[in-house]
Design a protein around this motif. Structure first.
Motif, mmCIF file in Angstrom:
data_model
loop_
_atom_site.group_PDB
_atom_site.id
_atom_site.type_symbol
_atom_site.label_atom_id
_atom_site.label_comp_id
_atom_site.label_asym_id
_atom_site.label_seq_id
_atom_site.Cartn_x
_atom_site.Cartn_y
_atom_site.Cartn_z
ATOM 1 N N PHE A 1 0.656 -30.794 5.810
ATOM 2 C CA PHE A 1 0.967 -31.519 7.040
ATOM 3 C C PHE A 1 2.245 -32.341 6.891
ATOM 4 N N GLU A 2 2.350 -33.076 5.780
ATOM 5 C CA GLU A 2 3.527 -33.911 5.559
ATOM 6 C C GLU A 2 4.773 -33.056 5.351
ATOM 7 N N SER A 3 4.638 -31.917 4.677
ATOM 8 C CA SER A 3 5.788 -31.027 4.477
ATOM 9 C C SER A 3 6.306 -30.497 5.813
ATOM 10 N N LEU A 4 5.387 -30.174 6.726
ATOM 11 C CA LEU A 4 5.808 -29.714 8.052
ATOM 12 C C LEU A 4 6.490 -30.833 8.830
ATOM 13 N N LEU A 5 6.010 -32.063 8.684
ATOM 14 C CA LEU A 5 6.663 -33.191 9.351
ATOM 15 C C LEU A 5 8.082 -33.383 8.824
ATOM 16 N N MET A 6 8.237 -33.344 7.496
ATOM 17 C CA MET A 6 9.564 -33.522 6.911
ATOM 18 C C MET A 6 10.500 -32.391 7.302
ATOM 19 N N ALA A 7 9.950 -31.199 7.506
ATOM 20 C CA ALA A 7 10.766 -30.031 7.863
ATOM 21 C C ALA A 7 10.985 -29.899 9.359
ATOM 22 N N HIS A 8 10.508 -30.903 10.136
ATOM 23 C CA HIS A 8 10.601 -30.824 11.598
ATOM 24 C C HIS A 8 9.938 -29.557 12.115
ATOM 25 N N TYR A 9 8.773 -29.235 11.533
ATOM 26 C CA TYR A 9 7.925 -28.110 11.936
ATOM 27 C C TYR A 9 8.584 -26.750 11.723
ATOM 28 N N GLN A 10 9.547 -26.685 10.811
ATOM 29 C CA GLN A 10 10.164 -25.409 10.459
ATOM 30 C C GLN A 10 9.437 -24.851 9.233
ATOM 31 N N GLY A 11 8.692 -23.770 9.453
ATOM 32 C CA GLY A 11 7.875 -23.213 8.384
ATOM 33 C C GLY A 11 8.648 -22.860 7.122
ATOM 34 N N PRO A 12 9.757 -22.112 7.219
ATOM 35 C CA PRO A 12 10.513 -21.765 6.004
ATOM 36 C C PRO A 12 11.021 -22.988 5.248
ATOM 37 N N THR A 13 11.450 -24.019 5.985
ATOM 38 C CA THR A 13 11.920 -25.239 5.319
ATOM 39 C C THR A 13 10.769 -25.932 4.603
ATOM 40 N N ALA A 14 9.588 -25.981 5.242
ATOM 41 C CA ALA A 14 8.421 -26.590 4.604
ATOM 42 C C ALA A 14 8.049 -25.843 3.317
ATOM 43 N N LEU A 15 8.108 -24.519 3.359
ATOM 44 C CA LEU A 15 7.811 -23.728 2.155
ATOM 45 C C LEU A 15 8.841 -23.991 1.059
ATOM 46 N N ALA A 16 10.100 -24.174 1.446
ATOM 47 C CA ALA A 16 11.136 -24.479 0.452
ATOM 48 C C ALA A 16 10.885 -25.839 -0.192
#
Length: 268
Positions: free
Chosen positions: A42-57
């Motif tokens: 959840f926090e990774s998606l928030l930091m990535a502005h809900y961009q899945g590939p960025t959250a995975l990175a």
């Protein structure tokens, strides 16, 4: 052929292993790990502005200890007040149900959470006093109602019927207020790494969070678009820590030390 004793021993071993596996399935450790995993995603998606590939990175590039530490630090302004109110309302419910030992433990837990709020949560992102008083008032009304009709509102297990209703209402109030606080939203969604001004040989200077850096490649999380950019490490000529909105010095109510001055603001 196996003897009857060996068969019985094998059955007992199999039954013991099954019992252990069944208990582990519902153990508090497994539930805690599952909750931690959900919060990290959840926090990774928030930091990535809900961009899945960025959250995975972010998840791939950040070491596990740093990831869990950063996620915990980011979610503290939201989690600690909720834990404080949850323990307090549960303590009132336990008192009304006559579970005095549980009530004492919950009051102690709420006191610890309240002290942590004062020491670790910035004053600008804490829930307002009116919200805290509203939740306490709702808990008192629910407790008084339970004490008035204990036969109807206290189950055979000792829990009160109104307890999950009050807990759900409390979380909804806190999350609703949090969503309307722009500074809290910014603090929760800001990456836990320090922002930097990164200069490369092409003359370009950008504000970014350095997710990973090896002798060959440097992975950047660009601010404010939160896109991933990978550059050669030898092309990076300068890195300077700076500060963006939401990444400054925390100003708690009870500061035990001088919080100092934040780094210079990141130039636009």
């Amino acid at each position: 052929m196996m003897s009857s004793q060996a068969v019985r021993d094998a059955d007992r071993t199999r039954q013991a292993l099954y019992t252990i596996a069944r208990r582990l399935k519902t153990s508090i450790i497994n539930k805690g790990l599952l909750l931690a995993l959900i919060l990290v995603v959840f926090e990774s998606l928030l930091m990535a502005h809900y961009q899945g590939p960025t959250a995975l990175a972010i998840l791939r590039s950040t070491p596990p200890v740093a990831l869990f530490t950063g996620v915990t630090a980011n979610l503290l302004p939201l989690a600690l007040p909720i834990m404080f109110l949850a323990c307090f309302t549960a303590a009132l419910s336990a008192l009304c149900a006559g579970r005095f030992t549980s009530a004492t433990s919950l009051i102690g837990a709420s006191a610890v959470c309240g002290v942590c709020v004062q020491f670790f949560v910035d004053q600008t992102v804490r829930p307002p006093l009116w919200l805290m008083l509203l939740v306490v008032a709702i808990s008192l009304v629910a407790g008084a109602t339970t004490a008035r009709w204990p036969d109807r509102l206290i189950s055979e297990s000792g829990s009160t019927v109104l307890e999950p209703i009050v807990a759900t209402l409390m979380v909804a109030l806190v999350l609703g207020q949090a969503s309307s606080n722009p500074e809290l939203r910014k603090a929760v969604s800001t990456p836990f790494l320090p922002p930097e001004r990164v200069s490369i040989t092409t003359g370009q200077t950008t504000t970014a969070y350095v997710l990973d850096s090896t002798s060959e490649w440097t992975t950047l999380l660009i601010e404010p678009t939160r896109r991933i950019e990978i550059v050669r490490t030898k092309d990076v000529t300068r890195r300077q820590v700076c500060s963006v909105l939401g990444s400054g010095i925390v100003d708690p109510a009870w500061a035990v030390a001088d919080t100092g001055t934040p780094p210079p603001a990141c130039a636009k």
